[in-house]
Design an enzyme around this catalytic site. Sequence first.
Site, PDB file in Angstrom:
ATOM      1  N   ASN A   1      43.395  37.094  30.175  1.00  0.00           N
ATOM      2  CA  ASN A   1      42.836  35.763  30.442  1.00  0.00           C
ATOM      3  C   ASN A   1      41.360  35.976  30.762  1.00  0.00           C
ATOM      4  O   ASN A   1      41.025  36.438  31.851  1.00  0.00           O
ATOM      5  CB  ASN A   1      43.575  35.120  31.625  1.00  0.00           C
ATOM      6  CG  ASN A   1      42.935  33.814  32.062  1.00  0.00           C
ATOM      7  OD1 ASN A   1      42.082  33.263  31.358  1.00  0.00           O
ATOM      8  ND2 ASN A   1      43.348  33.304  33.216  1.00  0.00           N
ATOM      9  N   TRP A   2      40.526  35.659  29.790  1.00  0.00           N
ATOM     10  CA  TRP A   2      39.089  35.929  29.962  1.00  0.00           C
ATOM     11  C   TRP A   2      38.390  34.885  30.824  1.00  0.00           C
ATOM     12  O   TRP A   2      37.229  35.044  31.173  1.00  0.00           O
ATOM     13  CB  TRP A   2      38.410  36.067  28.588  1.00  0.00           C
ATOM     14  CG  TRP A   2      38.579  37.435  27.992  1.00  0.00           C
ATOM     15  CD1 TRP A   2      39.540  38.359  28.312  1.00  0.00           C
ATOM     16  CD2 TRP A   2      37.759  38.055  26.990  1.00  0.00           C
ATOM     17  NE1 TRP A   2      39.362  39.502  27.569  1.00  0.00           N
ATOM     18  CE2 TRP A   2      38.281  39.347  26.741  1.00  0.00           C
ATOM     19  CE3 TRP A   2      36.635  37.636  26.258  1.00  0.00           C
ATOM     20  CZ2 TRP A   2      37.713  40.226  25.818  1.00  0.00           C
ATOM     21  CZ3 TRP A   2      36.072  38.505  25.330  1.00  0.00           C
ATOM     22  CH2 TRP A   2      36.606  39.787  25.118  1.00  0.00           C
ATOM     23  N   LYS A   3      39.094  33.786  31.138  1.00  0.00           N
ATOM     24  CA  LYS A   3      38.498  32.728  31.979  1.00  0.00           C
ATOM     25  C   LYS A   3      37.133  32.331  31.401  1.00  0.00           C
ATOM     26  O   LYS A   3      36.986  32.283  30.191  1.00  0.00           O
ATOM     27  CB  LYS A   3      38.420  33.200  33.435  1.00  0.00           C
ATOM     28  CG  LYS A   3      39.773  33.736  33.925  1.00  0.00           C
ATOM     29  CD  LYS A   3      39.824  33.979  35.403  1.00  0.00           C
ATOM     30  CE  LYS A   3      41.202  34.522  35.770  1.00  0.00           C
ATOM     31  NZ  LYS A   3      41.397  34.649  37.203  1.00  0.00           N
TER      32      LYS A   3
ATOM     33  N   HIS B   1      47.214  27.087  34.913  1.00  0.00           N
ATOM     34  CA  HIS B   1      46.608  28.162  35.720  1.00  0.00           C
ATOM     35  C   HIS B   1      46.183  27.581  37.075  1.00  0.00           C
ATOM     36  O   HIS B   1      45.699  26.452  37.151  1.00  0.00           O
ATOM     37  CB  HIS B   1      45.415  28.780  34.993  1.00  0.00           C
ATOM     38  CG  HIS B   1      44.965  30.056  35.654  1.00  0.00           C
ATOM     39  ND1 HIS B   1      44.195  30.055  36.797  1.00  0.00           N
ATOM     40  CD2 HIS B   1      45.211  31.347  35.364  1.00  0.00           C
ATOM     41  CE1 HIS B   1      43.995  31.312  37.168  1.00  0.00           C
ATOM     42  NE2 HIS B   1      44.602  32.115  36.316  1.00  0.00           N
TER      43      HIS B   1
ATOM     44  N   GLU C   1      43.673  28.037  38.823  1.00  0.00           N
ATOM     45  CA  GLU C   1      42.263  27.611  38.902  1.00  0.00           C
ATOM     46  C   GLU C   1      42.106  26.194  38.368  1.00  0.00           C
ATOM     47  O   GLU C   1      41.242  25.443  38.821  1.00  0.00           O
ATOM     48  CB  GLU C   1      41.374  28.620  38.154  1.00  0.00           C
ATOM     49  CG  GLU C   1      41.240  29.903  38.969  1.00  0.00           C
ATOM     50  CD  GLU C   1      40.967  31.159  38.163  1.00  0.00           C
ATOM     51  OE1 GLU C   1      40.596  31.067  36.983  1.00  0.00           O
ATOM     52  OE2 GLU C   1      41.137  32.256  38.743  1.00  0.00           O
TER      53      GLU C   1
ATOM     54  N   GLU D   1      51.849  33.904  39.248  1.00  0.00           N
ATOM     55  CA  GLU D   1      50.569  34.414  39.745  1.00  0.00           C
ATOM     56  C   GLU D   1      50.336  33.930  41.178  1.00  0.00           C
ATOM     57  O   GLU D   1      49.894  32.784  41.383  1.00  0.00           O
ATOM     58  CB  GLU D   1      49.420  33.915  38.867  1.00  0.00           C
ATOM     59  CG  GLU D   1      49.495  34.362  37.427  1.00  0.00           C
ATOM     60  CD  GLU D   1      48.128  34.299  36.759  1.00  0.00           C
ATOM     61  OE1 GLU D   1      47.697  35.338  36.247  1.00  0.00           O
ATOM     62  OE2 GLU D   1      47.485  33.240  36.776  1.00  0.00           O
TER      63      GLU D   1
ATOM     64  N   GLY E   1      42.207  38.072  41.427  1.00  0.00           N
ATOM     65  CA  GLY E   1      40.832  38.529  41.605  1.00  0.00           C
ATOM     66  C   GLY E   1      40.548  39.175  42.948  1.00  0.00           C
ATOM     67  O   GLY E   1      39.386  39.362  43.312  1.00  0.00           O
TER      68      GLY E   1
ATOM     69  N   SER F   1      45.560  40.501  39.883  1.00  0.00           N
ATOM     70  CA  SER F   1      45.082  41.862  40.169  1.00  0.00           C
ATOM     71  C   SER F   1      45.898  42.958  39.481  1.00  0.00           C
ATOM     72  O   SER F   1      46.038  44.060  40.021  1.00  0.00           O
ATOM     73  CB  SER F   1      44.992  42.105  41.678  1.00  0.00           C
ATOM     74  OG  SER F   1      43.994  41.270  42.251  1.00  0.00           O
TER      75      SER F   1
ATOM     76  N   GLY G   1      43.519  39.149  34.271  1.00  0.00           N
ATOM     77  CA  GLY G   1      42.179  38.574  34.252  1.00  0.00           C
ATOM     78  C   GLY G   1      41.117  39.645  34.102  1.00  0.00           C
ATOM     79  O   GLY G   1      40.873  40.167  33.016  1.00  0.00           O
ATOM     80  N   GLY G   2      40.497  40.012  35.220  1.00  0.00           N
ATOM     81  CA  GLY G   2      39.352  40.920  35.218  1.00  0.00           C
ATOM     82  C   GLY G   2      39.533  42.176  34.375  1.00  0.00           C
ATOM     83  O   GLY G   2      38.634  42.559  33.608  1.00  0.00           O
TER      84      GLY G   2
HETATM   85  P1  PGA Z   1      43.033  38.816  37.809  1.00  0.00           P
HETATM   86  O1  PGA Z   1      43.342  37.350  37.224  1.00  0.00           O
HETATM   87  O2  PGA Z   1      43.812  39.794  36.961  1.00  0.00           O
HETATM   88  O3  PGA Z   1      41.539  38.974  37.653  1.00  0.00           O
HETATM   89  O4  PGA Z   1      43.493  38.834  39.216  1.00  0.00           O
HETATM   90  C1  PGA Z   1      44.619  36.999  36.760  1.00  0.00           C
HETATM   91  C2  PGA Z   1      44.650  35.552  36.340  1.00  0.00           C
HETATM   92  O5  PGA Z   1      44.085  34.701  37.038  1.00  0.00           O
HETATM   93  O6  PGA Z   1      45.244  35.209  35.287  1.00  0.00           O
END
Ligand code: PGA
Length: 247
Positions: free
Chosen positions: A10-12, A93, A95, A163, A169, A208, A229-230
């Site tokens: 997930n590149w956000k 998600h 966010e 999640e 993050g 994470s 994500g990251g």
């Molecule tokens: P993260 O993000 O791996 O950077 O914690 C995961 C996500 O929000 O899908």
Amino acid sequence: MARRKLVVGNWKMNGMRAQLPEVEAIGRIAATNPSVEVGICVPATLIEPASRVSGAAFIGGQDCHMKASGAHTGNLCAGMIKEAGASWVIVGHSERRQDQGETSADIAAKATAAHGDELKVILCVGESLDVRDAGNAEEVVSAQLLASLPAGAAADWLAIAYEPIWAIGTGRIPTIEAVDSMHKALRSALASRIGAEADAMRILYGGSVSAANAAELFAVPDVDGGLVGGASLKAESFGPIIEAAAV
Ligand code: PGA
């Protein structure tokens, strides 16, 4: 039931055309790990160019509107995302639930719209730290899942991503026992709604995920892959996570 592992980046709001070589490199890693279904959910502006170079990795979007067209400035419908080259889309998600105030009913409607346009769906759920600390995370997340689940949910087009918001993050993850227990609770919530189909549905862990913890997470029987994500932004860090899911 053997479920094929699904590992999705997930590149956000990250990624410009300059990062397309990373997409290409991730596609090459996907090709060498055919036991794993690999994808990257990129910003909408990259769906089309990324889908040209992603090879064995699918490209997905990060959200879609619940309507097929109309006066919704700045939004994209599922058909647009599909036409640009996506085969999957993330909905719900945390966010977006937080920043855009999306409700579980909205998310169920988005999932239905996506399926109507032949996009596969990753539906996200997860608890806040307050809920985790209060000790009723499994109840709260199970209820959130059932409220977000679209009618006709089936394993061939829908996957769930658990999640915990406090793990996103932050470099913190729940204990493996807590992940195991949550994923079992979610599968039984699914079974209460969709019966035996719940056995085939993939439930990903996200928050994470890294090369350091992926193998341990993916060894949990009800963890069917990850939403990353990251660590998915670079092939160098995403590659070992994909490899950890390979059988
Ligand atoms: P993260 O993000 O791996 O950077 O914690 C995961 C996500 O929000 O899908």
